[in-house]
Design an enzyme around this catalytic site. Structure first.
Site, mmCIF file in Angstrom:
data_model
loop_
_atom_site.group_PDB
_atom_site.id
_atom_site.type_symbol
_atom_site.label_atom_id
_atom_site.label_comp_id
_atom_site.label_asym_id
_atom_site.label_seq_id
_atom_site.Cartn_x
_atom_site.Cartn_y
_atom_site.Cartn_z
ATOM 1 N N ASP A 131 -10.978 2.559 3.761
ATOM 2 C CA ASP A 131 -11.223 1.109 3.678
ATOM 3 C C ASP A 131 -12.715 0.824 3.470
ATOM 4 O OD1 ASP A 131 -9.116 -0.695 3.738
ATOM 5 O OD2 ASP A 131 -8.792 -0.459 5.894
ATOM 6 N N LYS A 151 0.836 -1.201 0.000
ATOM 7 C CA LYS A 151 0.000 0.000 0.000
ATOM 8 C C LYS A 151 0.877 1.260 0.000
ATOM 9 C CE LYS A 151 -3.778 -2.458 2.221
ATOM 10 N NZ LYS A 151 -4.581 -2.755 3.415
ATOM 11 N N GLN A 172 -4.690 -1.580 9.685
ATOM 12 C CA GLN A 172 -4.598 -2.910 9.077
ATOM 13 C C GLN A 172 -5.153 -3.971 10.031
ATOM 14 O OE1 GLN A 172 -3.716 -3.399 5.928
ATOM 15 N NE2 GLN A 172 -3.791 -5.635 5.970
HETATM 16 N N1 GUN Z 1 -6.721 -6.999 6.229
HETATM 17 C C1 GUN Z 1 -6.968 -7.716 5.112
HETATM 18 N N2 GUN Z 1 -7.504 -6.931 4.145
HETATM 19 C C2 GUN Z 1 -7.592 -5.692 4.668
HETATM 20 C C3 GUN Z 1 -8.052 -4.449 4.157
HETATM 21 O O1 GUN Z 1 -8.525 -4.313 3.023
HETATM 22 N N3 GUN Z 1 -7.971 -3.395 5.015
HETATM 23 C C4 GUN Z 1 -7.484 -3.504 6.276
HETATM 24 N N4 GUN Z 1 -7.463 -2.416 7.028
HETATM 25 N N5 GUN Z 1 -7.053 -4.647 6.787
HETATM 26 C C5 GUN Z 1 -7.106 -5.731 5.974
#
Ligand code: GUN
Length: 293
Positions: free
Chosen positions: A119, A52, A96
Site C-alpha cells: 500500500d 483486489k 484495509q
Molecule cells: N481504504 C481506502 N483506500 C485504501 C487503500 O488504498 N488501502 C487500504 N489499505 N485501505 C484503503
C-alpha cells in the site's frame, strides 16, 4: 479534448502483469502472493477488497483474505501483521482502512514490514519516496503517474496544481510531480481547504489534479484552456438512474470543464480503475524484490 481512459489502461497493464507472472513461473519462480486483512463489514471496504482479490486472480497471483469482526483487539491484529511479516510465502499484504476506533491505524501501519507494505503507507516507504529512493508508492498517486506516462503527457516545466493534501493522495502526488525525471520536473502548488484564492491558482495550472472529495468543486471558470485535468474524486451520490441507487461523482464539473481541456480523466473510468492495478504493480515488485533486495 482526449479522454484519459483508466479502464483501458488498466486492462493493458494487467495483461502485462499476467505475462510477467507466466514468465516468473516458467523460470521456476514462485507465484506472487498478496494477502488482505479486512476488519468488520463496511460496504465500501468489502467491495474494494473483493475487487483486489478478483484482480489477483485475473493476473495469476495467489490471494488470501483474512477477516476479523469489529471487536478484534489491537493486539490480535498486530499479531496477525507480525505473522504475515514472517510468512515467506506472502510477498505483500494490506490492512484495509478504515479500522474501528479502538485500533490505532498508525500503529498497525508501522508494524507492517516496509518490504511487504504494498500500500506504500509505512513511514519508511513515504520517506524513501520523498527523497527519491526506490519505494512502494500508494495506489492513487502511482496510478496517476502511470496514466501520465502511458498518455505521454509532458510534465517538465509545467505548473501542476494539486487540490487536496491528504497523506495518501494529494501530498504524495505533489512530491512525485516535483521530483527529477519523468513524469515529474514540474513546478507544483498544493491547494487545500484553507487556501483563500483557489480559483486563481487553479487557473494557472497546466496540469490540475483534483483530490478534495467535494463533488464538482472544480468549475469551468477555474480551468485554463488546454489544461490536463485528473479527477481523483469518487463521492457516492444518490441517483434514481442506477440499480444500486447511487453513482460516483468526481471533483470536477466534467460536462462544463471537459470541452476546454487537452486531456481529462472521467469519473467513473479514469483514475479509479488504476488504483487496484497499482496494487498489483506493487505486489509484483515485492515478489521480484525490485524495491528492497
Ligand atoms: N481504504 C481506502 N483506500 C485504501 C487503500 O488504498 N488501502 C487500504 N489499505 N485501505 C484503503
Amino acid at each position: 479534448m482526449k479522454l484519459i481512459d483508466g479502464r483501458e489502461t488498466s486492462k493493458v497493464i494487467r495483461r502485462e502483469i499476467a505475462d510477467e507472472v507466466k514468465k516468473l513461473l516458467a523460470e521456476g519462480g514462485k507465484r506472487p502472493h498478496l494477502a488482505a486483512v479486512l476488519v468488520g463489514h463496511d460496504g465500501g471496504s468489502e467491495s474494494y477488497v473483493k475487487g483486489k482479490m478478483r484482480a489477483c486472480e485475473e493476473v495469476g497471483f495467489k490471494s488470501s483474505l483474512i477477516r476479523y469482526e469489529d471487536d478484534v483487539t489491537e493486539e490480535e491484529l498486530l499479531d496477525k501483521v507480525r505473522e504475515l511479516n514472517a510468512d515467506p510465502d506472502i510477498d505483500g499484504f494490506i490492512v484495509q482502512l478504515p479500522l474501528p476506533k479502538h485500533i490505532s491505524e498508525d500503529k498497525v501501519i508501522e508494524t507492517i514490514d516496509p518490504r511487504k507494505d504494498v500500500d506504500g503507507f509505512h513511514p519508511q516507504n513515504v520517506g524513501r519516496m520523498t527523497i527519491g529512493l526506490p519505494a512502494f508508492v500508494s495506489a492513487t498517486p502511482q496510478g496517476i503517474m502511470e496514466l501520465l506516462k502511458r498518455y505521454e503527457i509532458e510534465t517538465e516545466g509545467k505548473h501542476c496544481v494539486v487540490v487536496g493534501r491528504s497523506n495518501i493522495v494529494g501530498r504524495p502526488m505533489s512530491i512525485l510531480m516535483s521530483q527529477k525525471g519523468y513524469p515529474g520536473n514540474a513546478t507544483v502548488t498544493v491547494c487545500h481547504s484553507r487556501t483563500p484564492n483557489i480559483k486563481e491558482i487553479c487557473l494557472q495550472a497546466d496540469i490540475l489534479i483534483a483530490a478534495i472529495g467535494s463533488p464538482e468543486f472544480i468549475k469551468q471558470d477555474m480551468v485554463k484552456d488546454g489544461a490536463v485535468v485528473l479527477d481523483v474524486g469518487t463521492t457516492r451520490v444518490k441517483s434514481d438512474k442506477t440499480k444500486s441507487g447511487w453513482k460516483l461523482k468526481g471533483d470536477v464539473d466534467f460536462d462544463n470543464v471537459s470541452p476546454h481541456c487537452s486531456y481529462i480523466s472521467p469519473v467513473p473510468g479514469g483514475v479509479g480503475p488504476m488504483t487496484i492495478t497499482s496494487l498489483l504493480i506493487n505486489t509484483l515488485k515485492a515478489a521480484k524484490k525490485e524495491i528492497y533486495q
